[in-house]
Design an enzyme around this catalytic site. Sequence first.
Site, PDB file in Angstrom:
ATOM      1  N   PHE A 130     -22.640 -22.125  25.390  1.00  0.00           N
ATOM      2  CA  PHE A 130     -23.892 -22.745  25.790  1.00  0.00           C
ATOM      3  C   PHE A 130     -23.813 -23.211  27.240  1.00  0.00           C
ATOM      4  O   PHE A 130     -22.787 -23.756  27.675  1.00  0.00           O
ATOM      5  CB  PHE A 130     -24.189 -23.986  24.946  1.00  0.00           C
ATOM      6  CG  PHE A 130     -24.309 -23.759  23.467  1.00  0.00           C
ATOM      7  CD1 PHE A 130     -25.551 -23.542  22.882  1.00  0.00           C
ATOM      8  CD2 PHE A 130     -23.184 -23.789  22.655  1.00  0.00           C
ATOM      9  CE1 PHE A 130     -25.667 -23.357  21.515  1.00  0.00           C
ATOM     10  CE2 PHE A 130     -23.287 -23.606  21.280  1.00  0.00           C
ATOM     11  CZ  PHE A 130     -24.544 -23.381  20.711  1.00  0.00           C
ATOM     12  N   ASP A 131     -24.903 -23.049  27.964  1.00  0.00           N
ATOM     13  CA  ASP A 131     -25.107 -23.774  29.211  1.00  0.00           C
ATOM     14  C   ASP A 131     -25.429 -25.229  28.846  1.00  0.00           C
ATOM     15  O   ASP A 131     -25.703 -25.544  27.673  1.00  0.00           O
ATOM     16  CB  ASP A 131     -26.250 -23.126  29.985  1.00  0.00           C
ATOM     17  CG  ASP A 131     -26.523 -23.804  31.313  1.00  0.00           C
ATOM     18  OD1 ASP A 131     -25.587 -24.392  31.888  1.00  0.00           O
ATOM     19  OD2 ASP A 131     -27.681 -23.765  31.765  1.00  0.00           O
TER      20      ASP A 131
END
Length: 387
Positions: A232-233
């Site tokens: 995930f960012d």
Amino acid sequence: MVKMSLDTVQLHSGQVKELKVAPSSNGDSRESWEDKEEFNQDHLGLKSNPEPVIGRRARKVEGGVFFPKPENAVTVAVSSRVLFRTEREQKVYEQEGVEEYLRFQIEHENEPFAPGPAFPFVKALETVNVRLRELYPQSEELFDIVLVTYNHAHVGIRLINTINHHNLFIERFCMTGGSSPIGYLKAWQTNLYLSADAVKVREALAEGIAAATMFMPEKMTAVSESQLRVAFDGDAVLFSDESERIFKAHGLDKFFEHERDNEDTLLDHGPLKGFLEALGKLQKKFYAKGQRLNCPIRTYLVTARSAASSGIRALKTLRAWGLEIDEALFLAGAPKGPILEKIRPHIYFDDQMFHVEGAAEMGTVAAHVPYGVAQHHNTKKNPSVGK
């Protein structure tokens, strides 16, 4: 620039550009069937009893077959166009129209589709389910996969044949015949929706459903067959875009100042926070059986934030939420592609196309989350250091 198969959208100068083509009946366009009140198979001159699929394999589920209730499961809804490769059928529809498209699908319904960008991810979900059933034979806390398509139900036969061919365990279908699937996603209590259609993804996000647009890179890096890896960012993915707005409006120095001043103020949640939470819930079931070091789920935070200047607020927020992230990588603005190549995630979520492209260039299947202030900026030219 890497070439990626986007169906209804394509990359152009670092941005997402809508293609002005006829609506697709191949899984994801609303208008494909709106004007078709009735599908007449005889009109197409097709056999009502096509030959069965050759080589179909039986599907087995360890510990018995049962279907979890939506309120207990982690439900992942996947568009047929990201689970499988359907470019040839798309071209038939666009060039020859809906009737020929229907004829083509039925005449080829015993020919399975090839795997699409979401295929390794779905296989990894099923691997986790096998492990969960071994440890908790009666538990309904499993991944539940729903195939979502705008297609007419008659095309579903080919989809079912393909699922059997690839030995996938997908029993829940949503074939809407041209209607929007969003209401059905809410009824399924969907935790994540993956599609090739950016418009539908935005509609899902607006309804509070975690969603992302998937892309097929020109090359695909081999991924683990025994461990689900999800990356995930941070900002505008797990967290809100609050800090990103500061960066876009006032620059990097103000961003660092804002993060220092608000170090002990939690970030608000972003669109994918709930999915990370669902993954964490399943991880804890393995930890409870002493399998922390052998857990088949591993999560990653891959952010362009710098650790010392802005990373502490992100980590404090995750801890306050009660969420564990297995690995946190603060890149301080360095490219994400090489790091993701080493991680080899089944899927990576980011809100900026600049980073999606960078991941795809290195063979990572990336998904775009069209959320937050970055959607109004040319992130190809000026990628965010604060993200």
